[in-house]
Enzyme design. Structure first.
Site, PDB file in Angstrom:
ATOM      1  N   ASP A  33       0.235  -2.304   6.231  1.00  0.00           N
ATOM      2  CA  ASP A  33       0.560  -1.849   7.579  1.00  0.00           C
ATOM      3  C   ASP A  33      -0.382  -2.488   8.586  1.00  0.00           C
ATOM      4  O   ASP A  33      -1.539  -2.758   8.279  1.00  0.00           O
ATOM      5  CB  ASP A  33       0.391  -0.322   7.675  1.00  0.00           C
ATOM      6  CG  ASP A  33       1.561   0.393   7.009  1.00  0.00           C
ATOM      7  OD1 ASP A  33       2.666  -0.173   7.004  1.00  0.00           O
ATOM      8  OD2 ASP A  33       1.350   1.501   6.484  1.00  0.00           O
ATOM      9  N   ASP A  43      -6.036   1.473   8.595  1.00  0.00           N
ATOM     10  CA  ASP A  43      -6.049   1.684   7.140  1.00  0.00           C
ATOM     11  C   ASP A  43      -5.580   0.427   6.418  1.00  0.00           C
ATOM     12  O   ASP A  43      -6.165   0.000   5.429  1.00  0.00           O
ATOM     13  CB  ASP A  43      -5.101   2.828   6.753  1.00  0.00           C
ATOM     14  CG  ASP A  43      -5.806   4.168   6.858  1.00  0.00           C
ATOM     15  OD1 ASP A  43      -7.025   4.167   7.128  1.00  0.00           O
ATOM     16  OD2 ASP A  43      -5.121   5.204   6.673  1.00  0.00           O
ATOM     17  N   GLU A  74       0.851  -1.169   0.000  1.00  0.00           N
ATOM     18  CA  GLU A  74       0.000   0.000   0.000  1.00  0.00           C
ATOM     19  C   GLU A  74       0.900   1.238   0.000  1.00  0.00           C
ATOM     20  O   GLU A  74       1.714   1.424   0.886  1.00  0.00           O
ATOM     21  CB  GLU A  74      -0.854  -0.113   1.264  1.00  0.00           C
ATOM     22  CG  GLU A  74      -1.416   1.130   1.795  1.00  0.00           C
ATOM     23  CD  GLU A  74      -1.672   0.996   3.310  1.00  0.00           C
ATOM     24  OE1 GLU A  74      -1.376  -0.058   3.919  1.00  0.00           O
ATOM     25  OE2 GLU A  74      -2.144   1.973   3.874  1.00  0.00           O
ATOM     26  N   ASP A 121      -2.154  -1.341  10.758  1.00  0.00           N
ATOM     27  CA  ASP A 121      -3.053  -0.364  11.383  1.00  0.00           C
ATOM     28  C   ASP A 121      -4.425  -0.447  10.725  1.00  0.00           C
ATOM     29  O   ASP A 121      -4.664  -1.313   9.890  1.00  0.00           O
ATOM     30  CB  ASP A 121      -2.474   1.054  11.253  1.00  0.00           C
ATOM     31  CG  ASP A 121      -2.241   1.430   9.791  1.00  0.00           C
ATOM     32  OD1 ASP A 121      -2.793   0.751   8.892  1.00  0.00           O
ATOM     33  OD2 ASP A 121      -1.495   2.387   9.536  1.00  0.00           O
TER      34      ASP A 121
END
Ligand code: 0RA
Length: 641
Positions: free
Chosen positions: A502, A506, A429, A504
Site C-alpha cells: 500500500d 505501513d 501485505e 501508506d
C-alpha cells in the site's frame, strides 16, 4: 613522491598488435556492456593508467573533471607524461600508437606487479575507439604536446605546442552516443570509486571536479587502509570491542598485500577486499585466504593457551562475527571472475595472504593477552546467540506439519510456469490485498505471496537469526535460492521479485524492511536486477469515458489542473490494495502490458549502506522520517514497461 625513472623507456618497447575496428564492432567484448557500467568503465581505464604512474612512484595527484555536458571528462595526472618519441619501425609517435592501437604497452609487459586492474594498458585506446572525441595533452621533455582523435583515429598529427617545464598527462574524451545507450555519468559512482582509491593508494590525491553541479572534492588518505578502517568503524554505527587494530603488510616481487582489521560489537561481518586497487565485491581467493587465516589463528591460539570455551563449539561464523577487515592485494596478473568481474580468481594468492595473516595475528594475540581475551569473549557471545536462535528455528520446524516441510510454503499462490525467466513473484501485505492480487493476476506466470505476520528488522542481524522470522523463511522458500554460503542464483524460481505494498506509511515500512532483508542478506538478487517495486495507484479519476490513475496526491492535483473547467471528474481513492477492484489492480499494477515497475538498484553502495543504517539502525525517529521520504535506492531511469 619518489624520484627517478626505472629503466629508460623508448617507443621500441611497444608491441603493436592490431587496430581499433574490432572495438567499435564489438564494444562489449572490451568493456563488458554498453550500459552505464561500460560507460563508467571508460573512465576507470583512463584513471587506471594514471594510477599506474603513481604505482611506479612517479605521480601523486590525479584530477578527474566531469564537464558541463555531463558526459565528457578530463583525467589529468602529474606523472612522467605519455612518451612522444617516434617509433623507429612504425615512424609514428609513441603517444599516437598507444592511443590508436590495441597493444601491450612496453611498460606493462615486464611483469611489474605494480599495475592497476583494468586492461593493463590496452585501456586508453579502447576508450579512444569508443569516443567521438579524444585529446591528449602531454607535458614532457620540456614541451607541451597535443593530439586530437575521433572514434579512435587521429584527426591531427602530434603537435609540439610550446616550451613547458612541468610534466604530466591530460586526457579528454567524450563517449560515443551512437554506441552507449546513455552517456551521462553518475557523480556518486565517480566519487565512491575515487574515495576508495584514495584509501587503497594511501598518499595519492584524487580530485573530482563536477562542473555540472559546480562541486569539487579532494580525497587524500596518507594513512591508507588504517584510515579506511577508522572510517568504517568510527562513524558510530559499530562499537569496537577493543581499541587496538591489527595490521599486516608485505611487499615482494610476487606482489603486495595489506590487511587491517578489528572486531566490533556489530552482528555482521564486513570484509572489503581489493585486487590491484579494484573493489572485489564478490570476494575471491584473496578473501578466502584472509578468512581462513583469521579462523585458524584464533583456533590455534585457543588450543595453545588452553582457552577453548567449555560446552561451546566456536564456528568460523562465530569467530568472524563483528569483524571489520580491509584487504588489498596487488598481483602481477589479476584474473577476475563472475558476471561483473568482481571476484578475484588467482589461486596463488590464498596461501600468500594466509601466510602473512595467520602468524601475524597469532603473534598479536600472544603479545596482547587482555585484548585476545576480550575478542574471544565476543566470539563466545556470538556462539551463544547462534545456539539460542537455532533452538528457536528448530522449535518452529517442529510445529510445521511434516508434509509441508522442504516444499513451498502453504500460503504461496504459485504460478503454473516453471520457467523462471518468465515467472514473477508479487509479495503483498495482508490477506485481503493477497486476495485481490490473486484474482487480478495471470496465473500462468504470476505468483502471489501474501505476508501475514510481522517482518523482522534484519539490519543488524546475522542471517541465521533473520531466518527465525516465519515470513522471511516463507519468502526464502518461495524464492528457492537458499541463503548465505549456500545461496545459489541458479535455483531462483522467479526472475522478477516484485514488492507490492500500500502507498501508506505501513506499506512503506514493510517495503523498507523487505528491501533491508534483500540488501543485507541476499544482495546478489538486487545486484542482478531481480528486485522491483510495483506502483499501485492511489486514485482513479474518471472524466466521462476517460480514466486516469494517479500514484500520489501530487500526481492527482497535477492531472486535475489539466482538466477544462466544464468537466467534473469522478475521483475514487483506494484505501488499500485490499479494497481495490481486482480488474483495476490488474490493469494498473500487475499486467506487464500496462504497469510500470521500478527496478531496485544499488548504484553507490556506500550510500545505500548508510541509508539502511539510518532507516533501521538505532534511532527510531530518524527512521520514520526517512521511510516517509523514501529510500533513495530506486533508480527511476530503470523502467520496465
Ligand atoms: C608508457 C610509458 C611510460 C609512461 C606512460 C606510458 C604513461 C601513460 C599514461 C596514461 C595517463 N598518464 C600516463 N602517464 C604515463 C613511461 C615513460 C618513461 O619511462 O618516462
Amino acid at each position: 613522491m619518489s624520484a627517478g625513472t626505472k629503466g629508460g623507456y623508448t617507443a621500441r618497447d611497444i608491441e603493436v598488435l592490431e587496430g581499433l575496428e574490432p572495438v567499435r564492432k564489438r564494444p562489449s567484448m572490451y568493456i563488458g556492456a554498453v550500459d552505464s557500467n561500460g560507460l563508467h568503465h571508460l573512465l576507470w581505464e583512463i584513471v587506471d593508467n594514471s594510477v599506474d604512474e603513481h604505482l611506479a612512484g612517479e605521480c601523486d595527484r590525479i584530477v578527474v573533471t566531469l564537464h558541463k555536458d555531463g558526459c565528457s571528462l578530463t583525467v589529468s595526472d602529474n606523472g612522467r607524461g605519455i612518451p612522444v618519441d617516434v617509433h623507429p619501425k612504425l615512424k609514428r609517435p609513441a603517444l599516437e600508437i598507444i592511443l590508436t592501437t590495441l597493444h601491450s604497452g612496453g611498460k606493462f609487459s615486464n611483469k611489474n606487479y605494480a599495475h592497476s586492474g583494468g586492461l593493463h594498458g590496452v585501456g586508453s585506446s579502447v576508450v579512444n575507439a569508443l569516443s567521438t572525441e579524444m585529446t591528449a595533452t602531454v607535458h614532457r621533455d620540456g614541451h607541451e604536446w597535443f593530439q586530437r582523435f575521433k572514434a579512435g583515429r587521429p584527426t591531427t598529427a602530434l603537435q609540439k605546442v610550446r616550451p613547458f617545464r612541468g610534466r604530466g598527462t591530460a586526457i579528454f574524451f567524450r563517449p560515443d552516443d551512437t554506441i552507449f545507450r546513455k552517456t551521462t555519468y553518475d557523480p556518486a559512482v565517480i566519487r565512491e570509486r575515487l574515495e576508495d582509491m584514495s584509501y587503497v593508494h594511501g598518499g595519492l590525491t584524487l580530485v573530482f571536479n563536477d562542473e555540472v553541479r559546480k562541486e569539487s572534492v579532494e580525497y587524500l588518505h596518507p594513512d591508507g587502509l588504517l584510515g579506511y578502517l577508522a572510517k568504517l568503524v568510527g562513524d558510530g554505527s559499530k562499537k569496537p570491542v577493543t581499541e587496538a587494530v591489527f595490521t599486516a603488510d608485505r611487499e615482494d616481487p610476487q606482489g603486495k598485500i595489506g590487511v587491517v582489521l578489528r572486531w566490533t560489537e556489530a552482528t555482521d561481518e564486513e570484509v572489503r577486499s581489493y585486487a590491484n586497487g579494484i573493489r572485489t565485491r564478490g570476494g575471491g581467493t584473496h578473501e578466502v585466504g584472509l578468512k581462513s587465516a583469521i579462523v585458524k589463528a584464533v583456533k590455534n591460539y585457543l588450543e595453545i593457551h588452553n582457552k577453548i570455551p567449555k560446552g561451546i563449539q566456536l564456528t568460523s561464523e562465530d569467530i568472524r562475527e563483528g569483524l571489520v577487515a580491509i584487504l588489498s592485494v596487488f598481483v602481477p596478473e589479476p584474473m577476475f571472475q563472475g558476471q561483473t568481474k568482481e571476484k578475484l580468481n588467482n589461486p596463488e594468492i590464498t596461501a600468500q595472504v594466509d601466510s602473512l595473516v595467520r602468524p601475524g595475528l597469532e603473534n598479536w594475540f600472544n603479545s596482547n593477552p587482555n585484548l585476545a581475551d576480550a575478542i574471544i569473549g565476543r566470539m563466545v557471545l556470538a556462539a551463544r546467540a547462534r545456539m539460542a536462535s537455532r533452538d528457536a528455528v528448530l522449535e518452529v520446524r517442529r510445529k510445521t506439519p511434516a508434509t509441508r516441510r522442504s516444499t513451498l510454503p502453504g500460503k504461496l499462490f504459485d504460478c503454473l510456469s516453471n520457467r523462471p525467466e518468465e515467472c514473477e513473484l508479487f509479495i503483498v501485505e495482508g490477506q485481503s490485498a493477497g486476495g485481490t492480487a490473486v484474482r487480478g493476476r495471470d496465473g500462468k506466470t504470476q505468483a502471489i505471496l501474501p505476508l501475514r505476520g510481522k517482518i523482522l528488522n534484519t539490519e543488524s542481524l546475522a542471517t541465521a537469526k533473520a531466518l527465525v522470522n516465519q515470513e522471511l523463511r516463507d519468502l526464502l522458500e518461495s524464492l528457492g535460492t537458499g541463503v548465505g554460503e549456500r545461496f545459489d542464483m541458479r535455483a531462483l524460481r522467479y526472475h522478477k521479485i516484485i514488492l507490492l505494498m500500500d502507498a501508506d506509511s505501513d506499506g512503506n515500512h514493510i517495503m523498507t524492511l523487505l528491501l533491508c532483508f534483500f540488501f543485507r542478506h541476499m544482495r546478489e538478487l538486487i545486484r542482478a536486477g531481480h528486485v522491483f517495486l510495483a506502483q499501485p495507484p492511489l486514485y482513479r479519476i474518471a472524466v466521462g469515458k476517460e480514466i486516469h490513475y494517479a500514484l500520489s496526491d501530487a500526481d492527482k492535483e497535477a492531472y486535475l489542473a489539466t482538466l477544462p473547467a466544464n468537466r467534473t471528474p469522478e475521483i475514487m481513492r483506494f484505501k488499500g490494495l485490499g479494497e481495490m477492484p481486482h480488474q483495476h489492480l490488474a490493469e494498473t499494477t500487475l499486467s506487464p502490458a500496462t504497469r510500470i515497475l521500478l527496478r531496485v538498484d544499488i548504484d553507490a553502495q556506500l550510500e545505500a549502506d548508510k541509508t539502511f543504517d539510518q532507516l533501521l539502525g538505532k534511532d527510531p525517529s530518524l527512521r520514520y522520517e526517512l521511510i516517509m521520504s523514501e529510500a533513495n535506492l530506486i533508480s527511476e531511469e530503470e523502467l520496465d514497461i
